[in-house]
Write a protein that holds these residues in place. Structure first.
Motif, PDB file in Angstrom:
ATOM      1  N   PRO A  34       0.828  -1.207   0.000  1.00  0.00           N
ATOM      2  CA  PRO A  34       0.000   0.000   0.000  1.00  0.00           C
ATOM      3  C   PRO A  34       0.858   1.252   0.000  1.00  0.00           C
ATOM      4  N   PRO A  35       0.374   2.293  -0.639  1.00  0.00           N
ATOM      5  CA  PRO A  35       1.155   3.520  -0.682  1.00  0.00           C
ATOM      6  C   PRO A  35       1.212   4.180   0.692  1.00  0.00           C
ATOM      7  N   ILE A  36       2.297   4.872   0.955  1.00  0.00           N
ATOM      8  CA  ILE A  36       2.439   5.623   2.194  1.00  0.00           C
ATOM      9  C   ILE A  36       1.809   6.993   1.957  1.00  0.00           C
ATOM     10  N   MET A  37       0.863   7.339   2.819  1.00  0.00           N
ATOM     11  CA  MET A  37       0.112   8.574   2.616  1.00  0.00           C
ATOM     12  C   MET A  37       0.615   9.659   3.558  1.00  0.00           C
ATOM     13  N   ASP A  38       0.666  10.887   3.028  1.00  0.00           N
ATOM     14  CA  ASP A  38       1.077  11.998   3.865  1.00  0.00           C
ATOM     15  C   ASP A  38      -0.138  12.584   4.596  1.00  0.00           C
ATOM     16  N   GLU A  39       0.097  13.593   5.419  1.00  0.00           N
ATOM     17  CA  GLU A  39      -0.970  14.185   6.235  1.00  0.00           C
ATOM     18  C   GLU A  39      -2.085  14.781   5.396  1.00  0.00           C
ATOM     19  N   GLN A  40      -1.737  15.421   4.303  1.00  0.00           N
ATOM     20  CA  GLN A  40      -2.745  16.065   3.462  1.00  0.00           C
ATOM     21  C   GLN A  40      -3.682  15.031   2.843  1.00  0.00           C
TER      22      GLN A  40
END
Length: 110
Positions: A34-40
């Motif tokens: 799974p992709p690593i998601m940032d805060e935004q």
């Protein structure tokens, strides 16, 4: 005599290392990290989840299921904030899919 000209013919000619390597490759096909998601991105997903109206919102979702990434489309029929999941009712399944919030990768609202 078997008329199979596929695996049966070639397995006797393959080294055990090659057979093991092909089996490993077969297990890894279809698995995605799974992709690593940032805060935004997490904030955008949270806003979309807040916007969902139970029983009225049509959505397409991409979510993690184990190590695989699944896609599903349907109507959101339940939203449990306390237990951190939502229920997505699709046309091809008998029961709604229970998707935890932390497994959701992307939501498209229709």
């Amino acid at each position: 005599m078997v008329n199979d000209r596929g695996k049966i013919k070639w397995t006797s000619l393959m080294l055990p290392e090659h057979v093991e390597m092909l089996q490993q490759m077969g297990r890894e096909i279809g698995k995605a990290t799974p992709p690593i998601m940032d805060e935004q991105q997490l904030e955008e997903l949270e806003q979309k989840v807040r916007y969902i109206q139970v029983g009225k919102t049509k959505a397409s979702m991409m979510y993690r299921k184990g190590r695989n990434v699944e896609n599903a489309s349907g109507i959101v029929t339940g939203l449990k904030q306390s237990e951190q999941y939502l229920l997505l009712d699709t046309m091809d399944r008998l029961y709604p899919i229970r998707i935890p919030f932390d497994h959701i990768i992307d939501i498209t609202l229709h």
